[in-house]
Design an enzyme around this catalytic site. Structure first.
Site, PDB file in Angstrom:
ATOM      1  N   ARG A 162     -16.648   6.909   2.689  1.00  0.00           N
ATOM      2  CA  ARG A 162     -16.660   6.871   1.319  1.00  0.00           C
ATOM      3  C   ARG A 162     -17.919   7.347   0.913  1.00  0.00           C
ATOM      4  O   ARG A 162     -18.777   6.287   1.023  1.00  0.00           O
ATOM      5  CB  ARG A 162     -15.801   6.056   0.705  1.00  0.00           C
TER       6      ARG A 162
ATOM      7  N   THR B 192     -12.264   1.776  -7.100  1.00  0.00           N
ATOM      8  CA  THR B 192     -12.743   2.941  -8.766  1.00  0.00           C
ATOM      9  C   THR B 192     -13.383   3.425  -8.452  1.00  0.00           C
ATOM     10  O   THR B 192     -15.226   3.135  -8.519  1.00  0.00           O
ATOM     11  CB  THR B 192     -13.332   1.618  -9.644  1.00  0.00           C
TER      12      THR B 192
ATOM     13  N   ASP C 265       0.833  -1.528  -0.182  1.00  0.00           N
ATOM     14  CA  ASP C 265       0.299  -0.231  -0.114  1.00  0.00           C
ATOM     15  C   ASP C 265       0.685   1.301   0.076  1.00  0.00           C
ATOM     16  O   ASP C 265       1.464   1.284   1.052  1.00  0.00           O
ATOM     17  CB  ASP C 265      -0.953   0.136   1.508  1.00  0.00           C
TER      18      ASP C 265
ATOM     19  N   ARG D 228      -0.871   3.901   7.118  1.00  0.00           N
ATOM     20  CA  ARG D 228      -1.900   2.426   6.482  1.00  0.00           C
ATOM     21  C   ARG D 228       0.039   1.096   6.870  1.00  0.00           C
ATOM     22  O   ARG D 228      -1.143   0.118   8.103  1.00  0.00           O
ATOM     23  CB  ARG D 228      -2.352   2.197   5.352  1.00  0.00           C
TER      24      ARG D 228
ATOM     25  N   CYS E  70     -19.407   0.652  -3.373  1.00  0.00           N
ATOM     26  CA  CYS E  70     -19.995  -0.041  -4.328  1.00  0.00           C
ATOM     27  C   CYS E  70     -21.466   0.656  -5.458  1.00  0.00           C
ATOM     28  O   CYS E  70     -21.590   1.070  -6.307  1.00  0.00           O
ATOM     29  CB  CYS E  70     -19.977  -1.149  -3.805  1.00  0.00           C
TER      30      CYS E  70
ATOM     31  N   THR F 222     -13.488  -2.603  -9.167  1.00  0.00           N
ATOM     32  CA  THR F 222     -14.407  -2.993  -9.822  1.00  0.00           C
ATOM     33  C   THR F 222     -14.439  -2.485 -10.989  1.00  0.00           C
ATOM     34  O   THR F 222     -14.143  -1.233 -10.943  1.00  0.00           O
ATOM     35  CB  THR F 222     -16.028  -2.250  -8.927  1.00  0.00           C
TER      36      THR F 222
END
Length: 424
Positions: free
Chosen positions: A327, A85, A35, A40, A262, A122
């Site tokens: 998010r 994405t 990453d 993180r 998503c 995705t």
């Protein structure tokens, strides 16, 4: 090309998708997690997962190697890309994270190992083979199908879901040829008890993922639309759904704010590709439009119900209950619309990170917000911490003549004396 314990796997991106996958694979394989966020990686090395998807004990016990240095990942056999994405400000696919990860890994490939590059991010059908493959060839100078190979296995992580974890769900796998397909089936099959499904092609696997979320988005949009219709009839959607749900084949979707990484994003990938092909995705975009406007409708409805502006408390900022994930949270739409209508808004969330809230949305979380009272209290996210609040505590949050707005019907079975209540 059989899979052995010594085979080297690199997972690029250690977020909600990548970290659980990397930990699961590390039980059987030599896995390195990469990453670019050094903070993180340092947190994970210390045994802390801020996403709360992997328990501290499991993280500390894992053999997963962690790094923020791409050079540490040279010469692996399988590279798995799990980066986000998102969409841009115009709701167009933003492939920059995928492109960036692809450029990085392209420089790490060793053609002698015949590596496979697998995408879990995705995307719309065609990205893996038409965008990522040529980019790897361009950066590395290698030839696809000879020096490296492509695969796709759509992520199905549901943040906060402790039942459908990556080691318990069916993994769809696809490869550019039968040999790659079987190698990926063996890899993922070793990590999940639910088995794998071999998709007919990489494009079919990409398409399967994007319609899974588009289907949910459209069904929730229907719920949101009828909620608005029934509101004009002074009907609660929850009362209607309780009755309709007694029919055996009624689909039990619920209304609400549709955000997250998503459902609130993926339909735009499919609609973008459709428009590229000259096909207008009317149903998909209609659903997106309804869901994108839901936050403003809620705020306007509450403003009118209150008869004007006042002090407002919004409880919950994350995109769904019992997760810290901020998010694409649509709660911010409610907040901004209330502020536009003149309300002074205080925000509370027991799980969200205050620094991330400032960075993502420019808002401040107030840890002491539940110690005061307000003209309007909006329970936007049904966190367990809010579910556990006693009736007298809830009543104390609502000023005299105020309104308690329960968007997810969290307190339907509760008696909260002396408080006017509203729900969808």
């Amino acid at each position: 090309m059989s899979v052995f314990r010594t085979e080297k796997v690199v997972v690029l991106g250690l977020g909600y998708v990548g970290l659980p996958l990397a930990v699961a694979l590390a039980k059987k394989f030599d896995v390195t997690g990469l990453d670019i966020d050094t903070r993180r990686v340092e947190e994970l090395q210390a045994g802390t997962d801020r996403t709360r998807e992997v328990e501290p004990e499991a993280l500390k016990a894992s053999t997963l190697a962690l790094t923020s240095t791409p050079d540490d990942c040279r010469g692996a056999d399988i590279y798995i890309v799990t980066v986000p994405t998102p969409v841009d400000g115009d709701n167009q696919p933003d492939l920059r994270p995928v492109v960036g990860a692809t450029r990085s890994l392209a420089a790490l490939l060793d053609p002698a190992r015949k590596p496979i590059v697998v995408y879990e991010s995705t995307v719309y059908p065609g990205v893996t083979e038409e965008v990522c493959g040529p980019l790897i060839e361009e950066v590395s100078g290698l030839e696809r199908g000879k020096d490296f190979f492509l695969g796709y296995s759509p992520e199905r992580i549901n943040p906060g879901d402790r039942e459908h974890t990556v080691d318990r769900i069916v993994k769809v796998v696809a490869g550019e040829n039968s040999e790659v397909l079987e190698r990926l089936a063996a890899l993922y099959g070793a990590a999940t008890s639910a088995g794998v499904f071999r998709a007919a092609s990489i494009k079919a696997a990409e398409a399967a993922k994007v319609i899974e979320n588009a289907q949910r988005d459209i069904n929730i949009a229907f719920m949101n639309e009828i909620t608005q219709i029934f509101a004009k009839l002074d009907l609660s959607i929850w009362d209607v759904l309780e009755a309709a749900g007694t029919k055996w084949n009624f689909l039990k979707f619920q209304p609400g704010l549709v955000g997250g990484h998503c459902i609130g994003v993926d339909p735009y990938y499919l609609s973008f590709r459709a428009q590229q092909l000259g096909q207008e995705p009317n149903v998909i975009l209609a659903g997106r439009s309804i869901n994108d406007r839901m936050g403003a409708w809620v705020a306007d409805t509450l403003h009118e119900r209150r008869g004007g502006a006042g002090s407002a408390l919004v409880m919950g900022l994350t995109f769904k209950e019992n997760v810290p994930d901020l998010r694409n949270s649509k709660v911010i739409d409610v907040i901004r619309r209330l502020e536009e209508r003149g309300h002074t808004v205080t925000i509370h969330d027991p799980l969200a990170d205050a620094a991330e809230a400032r960075h993502e949305y420019g808002v401040k979380l107030d840890g002491g917000a539940l110690e005061r009272s307000y003209d309007l209290v909006v329970v936007a996210v049904p966190h367990e911490a809010y579910r556990d609040l006693p009736d007298d505590k809830l009543a104390s949050l609502v000023a005299e003549g105020g309104l308690l707005a329960d968007l997810k019907n969290l307190y339907a079975r509760r008696t909260i004396s002396g408080v006017e209540r509203w729900s969808l």
